[in-house]
Design an enzyme around this catalytic site. Structure first.
Site, PDB file in Angstrom:
ATOM      1  N   TYR A  91      27.595  58.388  95.598  1.00 20.04           N
ATOM      2  CA  TYR A  91      28.137  57.732  94.352  1.00 20.04           C
ATOM      3  C   TYR A  91      28.707  56.777  94.512  1.00 20.04           C
ATOM      4  CZ  TYR A  91      30.282  56.592  89.834  1.00 20.04           C
ATOM      5  OH  TYR A  91      30.686  55.991  88.811  1.00 20.04           O
ATOM      6  N   GLU A 128      27.805  50.758  88.327  1.00 17.81           N
ATOM      7  CA  GLU A 128      27.587  51.983  88.819  1.00 17.81           C
ATOM      8  C   GLU A 128      26.388  52.155  90.013  1.00 17.81           C
ATOM      9  OE1 GLU A 128      29.035  55.777  86.540  1.00 17.81           O
ATOM     10  OE2 GLU A 128      27.006  55.329  86.294  1.00 17.81           O
TER      11      GLU A 128
END
Ligand code: ADP
Ligand code: MG
Length: 386
Positions: free
Chosen positions: A109, A197
């Site tokens: 991530y 993101e």
């Protein structure tokens, strides 16, 4: 403002962040050509909607033949996708991204946001990327690496490498990671982003680092200086009520409660919602009709609130500073005449011409409860809407 995954990936690839090859299509007829252009024998068909959690909602389909790709396109295109992040109606799927299937080794991530506590742009990274990152963040927050960038400095290659080391990346991947993170930071700063993101950022069996997904939220207040970003807006993904509201310069946000609110000024709107909550009620919406509102806008706002499905009462709270309360009263009466009133309504007016406004309402013959005290108004509407 949100954009689609495919649009985020275009921005990524212009900024040194590698992405899988993919082709956007809006018709199943384009599927087999897309597959042959992409090559390979595994493809992933991905619904393009403004919501995450698509994998969990059946909007990301792994396919091992052209026929499976066509079936997936047929299933998704023209439908609605419901994910854990949408409402029960879901969002319309007008396009899908057909992407080359990747050999995933690890799902990482990587994100950037503004941490209001430290007042810094903050890098968030984790080895535990993928579809359950929210769970990781809430249950094992120590698995999220955080790094705050000094506001007057810039993100250095050294800091990127330190984050890469914490993620356990080898030398070759570290170099790709540094480029990707610097690229992400550039997009963040240059395009006035509020959240960016990549989840997952994958490492592949071929030792490459690829952005498999992309999410970018832009700061609406800065859109005026980014025509290129504004051009990416897809209104089919936006809340219809919120859009109508913005046409009339009303700040409107749907919420889950039962009391519709119409207030002038964002601060007063929040105070009103707090009071409703304090006295045991819950707001169905946030609505700021603006400081210098007009009777016409009040009428429109009224219509919007009435269409909210859970509303069982309406509280109008207007402070007449620039605006005159008697004009607001006229607006309310006009709206009731036009859309009818089948809900209890409490109106609190204070400020310029408040007495005249309240008198107009009291003498109108319409069933409106008037109050000049805000706390009393909140208590009253909570009681009436039960
Ligand atoms: P969402 O976050 O909305 O669920 P993602 O784009 O992250 O959508 O996809 C969900 C999951 O599907 C990813 O975590 C990954 O495991 C898998 N996936 C997505 N794209 C590909 C691809 N091109 N190749 C292989 N797997 C993929
Ligand atoms: Mg994702």
């Amino acid at each position: 403002m949100h954009i689609h995954e495919y649009q985020a990936k275009t921005l990524f690839s212009h900024n040194n962040i590698q992405t899988p090859k993919g082709i956007l299509i809006s018709n199943t007829k384009q599927a087999s050509k897309a597959c042959s252009e992409l090559g390979g024998s595994v493809w992933v068909v991905k619904a393009q909607v403004h919501a995450g959690g698509r994998g969990k909602g059946g909007g990301v389909i792994l396919c091992r033949s052209v026929m499976e790709v066509e079936v997936a396109c047929d299933k998704l295109l023209g439908g609605q996708l419901i994910t854990p992040q949408t409402d029960a109606k879901g969002l319309p799927i007008n396009q899908v991204l057909v992407e080359a299937g990747q050999n995933i080794e690890q799902e990482l991530y990587l994100g950037l946001l503004i941490d209001r506590q430290t007042q810094k742009i903050t890098v968030l990274a984790s080895t535990e990327g993928g579809m359950d990152i929210e769970k990781v963040a809430s249950e094992t927050p120590d698995k999220i690496i955080k790094f705050g960038v000094e506001p007057l400095g810039a993100l250095s290659e050294k800091s990127c490498a330190e984050i890469a080391e914490k993620l356990g990346l080898n030398a070759e991947l570290t170099e790709q990671f540094n480029r990707a993170l610097l690229g992400l930071y550039d997009i963040f700063v240059q395009k006035d982003v509020s959240l960016i993101e990549i989840n997952p950022l994958i490492t592949t069996a071929e030792n490459t680092l690829l952005a498999l997904d992309g999410k970018i939220d832009f700061d609406d207040n800065a859109l005026y200086r980014h025509e290129d970003i504004l051009a990416l807006r897809d209104i089919s993904q936006e809340d219809e009520k919120e859009m109508t509201a913005s046409e009339y310069q009303l700040n409107y946000i749907s919420l889950n409660g039962t009391i519709g609110c119409m207030v002038n000024g964002a601060g007063l709107a929040m105070a009103t919602m707090d009071l409703i909550e304090h006295h045991g009620g819950s707001s169905a919406n946030f609505l700021d009709v603006g400081g210098g509102t007009t009777a016409q806008r009040v009428a429109k706002a009224f219509e919007l609130i009435q269409t909210e499905k859970n509303v069982s009462g309406v509280l109008v709270n207007i402070f007449g500073g620039i605006v005159r309360c008697d004009l607001i009263a006229e607006g309310i009466l006009q709206a009731i005449e036009k859309v009818g009133l089948n809900l209890p309504i409490v109106v609190r007016l204070e400020g310029t011409n408040a007495a005249a406004g309240l008198k107009l309402l009291d003498e109108s013959g319409v069933a409106i409860h008037t109050e000049s005290d805000l706390t009393q108004a909140a208590i009253k509407i909570v009681e009436l809407s039960k």
